[in-house]
Design a protein around this motif. Structure first.
Motif, PDB file in Angstrom:
ATOM      1  N   MET A  20       0.797  -1.218   0.000  1.00  0.00           N
ATOM      2  CA  MET A  20       0.000   0.000   0.000  1.00  0.00           C
ATOM      3  C   MET A  20       0.835   1.276   0.000  1.00  0.00           C
ATOM      4  O   MET A  20       0.365   2.322  -0.465  1.00  0.00           O
ATOM      5  N   LYS A  21       2.060   1.238   0.511  1.00  0.00           N
ATOM      6  CA  LYS A  21       2.866   2.450   0.593  1.00  0.00           C
ATOM      7  C   LYS A  21       3.594   2.767  -0.706  1.00  0.00           C
ATOM      8  O   LYS A  21       4.085   3.881  -0.889  1.00  0.00           O
ATOM      9  N   ASP A  22       3.698   1.816  -1.588  1.00  0.00           N
ATOM     10  CA  ASP A  22       4.447   2.003  -2.830  1.00  0.00           C
ATOM     11  C   ASP A  22       3.702   2.981  -3.746  1.00  0.00           C
ATOM     12  O   ASP A  22       2.497   2.865  -3.947  1.00  0.00           O
ATOM     13  N   ARG A  23       4.421   3.925  -4.301  1.00  0.00           N
ATOM     14  CA  ARG A  23       3.792   4.920  -5.180  1.00  0.00           C
ATOM     15  C   ARG A  23       3.091   4.255  -6.362  1.00  0.00           C
ATOM     16  O   ARG A  23       2.065   4.760  -6.847  1.00  0.00           O
ATOM     17  N   ASP A  24       3.616   3.129  -6.837  1.00  0.00           N
ATOM     18  CA  ASP A  24       2.983   2.453  -7.973  1.00  0.00           C
ATOM     19  C   ASP A  24       1.566   1.990  -7.651  1.00  0.00           C
ATOM     20  O   ASP A  24       0.743   1.832  -8.564  1.00  0.00           O
ATOM     21  N   THR A  25       1.268   1.777  -6.378  1.00  0.00           N
ATOM     22  CA  THR A  25      -0.093   1.403  -5.995  1.00  0.00           C
ATOM     23  C   THR A  25      -1.065   2.542  -6.286  1.00  0.00           C
ATOM     24  O   THR A  25      -2.205   2.316  -6.710  1.00  0.00           O
ATOM     25  N   TYR A  26      -0.621   3.765  -6.070  1.00  0.00           N
ATOM     26  CA  TYR A  26      -1.446   4.920  -6.414  1.00  0.00           C
ATOM     27  C   TYR A  26      -1.688   4.973  -7.923  1.00  0.00           C
ATOM     28  O   TYR A  26      -2.785   5.313  -8.377  1.00  0.00           O
ATOM     29  N   VAL A  27      -0.663   4.640  -8.689  1.00  0.00           N
ATOM     30  CA  VAL A  27      -0.810   4.629 -10.144  1.00  0.00           C
ATOM     31  C   VAL A  27      -1.826   3.575 -10.568  1.00  0.00           C
ATOM     32  O   VAL A  27      -2.634   3.790 -11.478  1.00  0.00           O
ATOM     33  N   LEU A  28      -1.809   2.422  -9.916  1.00  0.00           N
ATOM     34  CA  LEU A  28      -2.785   1.375 -10.222  1.00  0.00           C
ATOM     35  C   LEU A  28      -4.217   1.856  -9.961  1.00  0.00           C
ATOM     36  O   LEU A  28      -5.149   1.458 -10.665  1.00  0.00           O
ATOM     37  N   ASN A  29      -4.404   2.713  -8.964  1.00  0.00           N
ATOM     38  CA  ASN A  29      -5.730   3.282  -8.736  1.00  0.00           C
ATOM     39  C   ASN A  29      -6.162   4.159  -9.912  1.00  0.00           C
ATOM     40  O   ASN A  29      -7.338   4.183 -10.283  1.00  0.00           O
ATOM     41  N   TYR A  30      -5.206   4.874 -10.503  1.00  0.00           N
ATOM     42  CA  TYR A  30      -5.509   5.641 -11.715  1.00  0.00           C
ATOM     43  C   TYR A  30      -5.947   4.703 -12.841  1.00  0.00           C
ATOM     44  O   TYR A  30      -6.901   4.984 -13.570  1.00  0.00           O
ATOM     45  N   ILE A  31      -5.219   3.590 -12.987  1.00  0.00           N
ATOM     46  CA  ILE A  31      -5.546   2.636 -14.047  1.00  0.00           C
ATOM     47  C   ILE A  31      -6.950   2.065 -13.842  1.00  0.00           C
ATOM     48  O   ILE A  31      -7.707   1.868 -14.804  1.00  0.00           O
ATOM     49  N   SER A  32      -7.313   1.803 -12.606  1.00  0.00           N
ATOM     50  CA  SER A  32      -8.662   1.294 -12.318  1.00  0.00           C
ATOM     51  C   SER A  32      -9.732   2.270 -12.783  1.00  0.00           C
ATOM     52  O   SER A  32     -10.740   1.876 -13.383  1.00  0.00           O
ATOM     53  N   THR A  33      -9.523   3.544 -12.500  1.00  0.00           N
ATOM     54  CA  THR A  33     -10.485   4.561 -12.924  1.00  0.00           C
ATOM     55  C   THR A  33     -10.554   4.649 -14.440  1.00  0.00           C
ATOM     56  O   THR A  33     -11.632   4.784 -15.027  1.00  0.00           O
ATOM     57  N   LEU A  34      -9.410   4.538 -15.087  1.00  0.00           N
ATOM     58  CA  LEU A  34      -9.359   4.552 -16.545  1.00  0.00           C
ATOM     59  C   LEU A  34     -10.169   3.399 -17.136  1.00  0.00           C
ATOM     60  O   LEU A  34     -10.911   3.562 -18.102  1.00  0.00           O
ATOM     61  N   LEU A  35     -10.046   2.213 -16.526  1.00  0.00           N
ATOM     62  CA  LEU A  35     -10.667   1.009 -17.083  1.00  0.00           C
ATOM     63  C   LEU A  35     -12.134   0.868 -16.729  1.00  0.00           C
ATOM     64  O   LEU A  35     -12.962   0.536 -17.595  1.00  0.00           O
ATOM     65  N   THR A  36     -12.495   1.077 -15.467  1.00  0.00           N
ATOM     66  CA  THR A  36     -13.879   0.792 -15.050  1.00  0.00           C
ATOM     67  C   THR A  36     -14.460   1.856 -14.130  1.00  0.00           C
ATOM     68  O   THR A  36     -15.418   1.596 -13.408  1.00  0.00           O
ATOM     69  N   GLY A  37     -13.899   3.052 -14.153  1.00  0.00           N
ATOM     70  CA  GLY A  37     -14.393   4.110 -13.273  1.00  0.00           C
ATOM     71  C   GLY A  37     -15.559   4.875 -13.858  1.00  0.00           C
ATOM     72  O   GLY A  37     -15.450   6.056 -14.206  1.00  0.00           O
ATOM     73  N   GLY A  38     -16.679   4.228 -14.021  1.00  0.00           N
ATOM     74  CA  GLY A  38     -17.870   4.880 -14.550  1.00  0.00           C
ATOM     75  C   GLY A  38     -18.200   4.449 -15.969  1.00  0.00           C
ATOM     76  O   GLY A  38     -17.450   3.714 -16.617  1.00  0.00           O
ATOM     77  N   LYS A  39     -19.329   4.930 -16.453  1.00  0.00           N
ATOM     78  CA  LYS A  39     -19.834   4.476 -17.748  1.00  0.00           C
ATOM     79  C   LYS A  39     -19.002   4.975 -18.933  1.00  0.00           C
ATOM     80  O   LYS A  39     -19.121   4.446 -20.036  1.00  0.00           O
ATOM     81  N   SER A  40     -18.192   5.995 -18.718  1.00  0.00           N
ATOM     82  CA  SER A  40     -17.337   6.480 -19.800  1.00  0.00           C
ATOM     83  C   SER A  40     -15.962   5.825 -19.790  1.00  0.00           C
ATOM     84  O   SER A  40     -15.132   6.137 -20.641  1.00  0.00           O
ATOM     85  N   SER A  41     -15.704   4.921 -18.849  1.00  0.00           N
ATOM     86  CA  SER A  41     -14.402   4.264 -18.750  1.00  0.00           C
ATOM     87  C   SER A  41     -14.211   3.283 -19.910  1.00  0.00           C
ATOM     88  O   SER A  41     -15.173   2.856 -20.555  1.00  0.00           O
ATOM     89  N   ARG A  42     -12.973   2.923 -20.165  1.00  0.00           N
ATOM     90  CA  ARG A  42     -12.650   2.143 -21.362  1.00  0.00           C
ATOM     91  C   ARG A  42     -13.338   0.782 -21.406  1.00  0.00           C
ATOM     92  O   ARG A  42     -13.979   0.418 -22.404  1.00  0.00           O
ATOM     93  N   THR A  74      -4.868   9.367 -23.482  1.00  0.00           N
ATOM     94  CA  THR A  74      -5.032  10.712 -24.026  1.00  0.00           C
ATOM     95  C   THR A  74      -4.983  11.754 -22.914  1.00  0.00           C
ATOM     96  O   THR A  74      -5.249  11.457 -21.737  1.00  0.00           O
ATOM     97  N   GLU A  75      -4.667  12.972 -23.301  1.00  0.00           N
ATOM     98  CA  GLU A  75      -4.648  14.060 -22.329  1.00  0.00           C
ATOM     99  C   GLU A  75      -6.026  14.267 -21.712  1.00  0.00           C
ATOM    100  O   GLU A  75      -6.153  14.550 -20.514  1.00  0.00           O
ATOM    101  N   LYS A  76      -7.075  14.091 -22.525  1.00  0.00           N
ATOM    102  CA  LYS A  76      -8.433  14.250 -22.011  1.00  0.00           C
ATOM    103  C   LYS A  76      -8.742  13.193 -20.948  1.00  0.00           C
ATOM    104  O   LYS A  76      -9.321  13.499 -19.896  1.00  0.00           O
ATOM    105  N   GLU A  77      -8.383  11.933 -21.219  1.00  0.00           N
ATOM    106  CA  GLU A  77      -8.602  10.874 -20.223  1.00  0.00           C
ATOM    107  C   GLU A  77      -7.830  11.160 -18.942  1.00  0.00           C
ATOM    108  O   GLU A  77      -8.335  10.977 -17.828  1.00  0.00           O
ATOM    109  N   TYR A  78      -6.602  11.592 -19.126  1.00  0.00           N
ATOM    110  CA  TYR A  78      -5.741  11.885 -17.972  1.00  0.00           C
ATOM    111  C   TYR A  78      -6.352  12.974 -17.093  1.00  0.00           C
ATOM    112  O   TYR A  78      -6.413  12.842 -15.866  1.00  0.00           O
TER     113      TYR A  78
END
Length: 434
Positions: free
Chosen positions: A271-293, A353-357
């Protein structure tokens, strides 16, 4: 313009002010004063979870979550909840692989009662055979309801997943434990477990809400200061797992489901590793709502899946990244896996994309603004950040970690951890009743 406004809105988030100190017995204390409403939360988090259990005695930490409500030297058996409700309060507890957490929320004029009750739990718990036998039946029923008879229970509670990923570490064991282990345990083993872990030197006390700090410190010293440690502070050694270098392919069965599930699970950093925070970003990108990939492609456009999920499950020693999908009609589990892999490969091979980010950043900014909406939530966060991160002020500055994540970080982390040869591939099927 909307992006600028959203990011700027984080300044509206109320800073959580706090004081922290330690008593002579090692109990860490965190105080948060907020006099906006006449409510106060008292909470104790013990640094003991299912990973700390001995072989053949799984389920002890979760069992104690129940057992320590049985009663104390000065609280009659079965009266704990009556006392809380009589004062207009609420209380609960929960256990994970890494910690056990107890709390009460009272009208602020009952602060002293909350402190006394938690000090009683720590100093004077009554651990006898009657209580053990009673809670044994309670835990068995909980296991039946949440895991054995609940659709996808073995997925939600990881009992069907983690044994395949953790062969040495106790994360491979169920938090709720083995009923055979609990049945076989002797009363003296429960007493020894209490003496080993439920001590001031293995806990953090948080008081959050409508308090006077000076008066609260006096009460804490009165009720918790005299509590002795029954054992030295427990020292842990992290159990190292061998890297996963080849896909682990398994099939699990569940008689409670109608729709099968494809599950992919990767072992990731703690949980303390910075990459874990990045994985949370990836989760939002993939399944974070109806507009997710994944949702947009698999649920909306191709109509392959009833539901898709992707999330990081970060623990103290390791984490996991879990992806799953439920098929529609005659869509096969292999088809779902192929589609999920396609989405992972997109992240690995090209920058988002910058918009997704910016959309992802905005979501985390808004979550930060809206976080800590209750006194119990603040108490939980303060305890958690101190106990596992060693930095209580992350409650205010964790958003800076998310702000520092780049599109390149997202690609790098996907390439590092989300590979086909580093995961569990599970077909979760309906079990035939024939």
């Amino acid at each position: 313009m909307a992006t600028i406004l959203s990011i700027g809105s984080s300044s509206l988030a109320q800073e959580v002010t706090f004081q922290e100190y330690e008593l002579d017995n090692g109990l860490h204390v965190i105080l948060h004063q907020d006099n906006s409403a006449p409510v106060v939360a008292t909470a104790v988090m013990y640094h003991v979870g299912s990973k700390d259990e001995d072989p053949g005695r799984t389920g002890f930490a979760h069992f104690f979550e129940h057992l320590l409500f049985e009663g104390t030297k000065n609280i009659e058996r079965g009266k704990w909840f009556d006392i809380v409700s009589a004062q207009g309060g609420t209380n609960n507890a929960n256990t994970t692989q890494d910690r056990t957490y107890y709390y009460e929320v009272f009208p602020s004029n009952s602060l002293e009662l909350g402190l006394w009750m938690e000090s009683e739990r720590m100093l004077h718990p009554v651990i006898n055979q009657i209580g053990v036998d009673t809670q044994n039946e309670v835990v068995k029923e909980e296991k039946r309801q949440r895991i054995d008879n609940a659709p996808y229970g073995k997925i939600m509670y990881r009992t069907g997943l983690y044994p395949h990923l953790f062969k040495k570490h106790n994360y491979g064991k169920s938090v709720i434990g083995s009923m055979e282990d609990l049945d076989a345990a002797k009363l003296e083993e429960f007493i020894a477990f209490n003496d080993k872990f439920y001590n001031p030197n293995n806990a953090v006390l948080v008081v959050a809400g409508d308090i006077n700090v000076t008066e609260t410190k006096k009460m804490i010293q009165e009720y918790f200061g005299p509590i002795p440690n029954k054992a030295p502070k427990f020292q842990r050694t992290k159990i190292e797992e061998e890297p996963i270098t080849e896909a682990i392919k398994v099939t699990e069965y569940d008689s409670n489901i109608q729709v099968p599930m494809k599950v992919l699970v990767y072992r990731t950093p703690d949980m303390k590793d910075r990459d874990t925070y990045v994985l949370n970003y990836i989760s939002t990108l993939l399944t974070g709502g109806k507009s997710s990939r994944m949702y947009k492609k698999m649920v909306d456009e191709k109509k392959m899946a009833l539901q898709v999920i992707a999330f990081a499950d970060a623990l103290e020693d390791y984490g996991t990244y879990i992806m799953a999908a439920l098929p529609i009609g005659n869509i096969s589990l292999d088809d779902l896996q192929t589609e999920m892999d396609t989405e992972i490969e997109r992240i690995q091979n090209e920058l988002i994309t910058e918009k997704e980010y910016q959309t992802i950043r905005n979501k985390f900014e808004n979550q930060f603004v809206n976080s800590n909406s209750s006194m119990e939530g603040i108490a939980n966060s303060l305890a958690n950040y101190y106990l596992f991160y060693g930095d209580t002020n992350l409650i205010n500055k964790e958003i800076e970690i998310y702000r520092s994540i780049t599109r390149e970080d997202i690609q790098r982390v996907a390439r590092k951890y989300l590979n086909k040869n580093q995961r569990l591939e599970m077909d979760y099927l309906k079990q035939s009743t024939k």
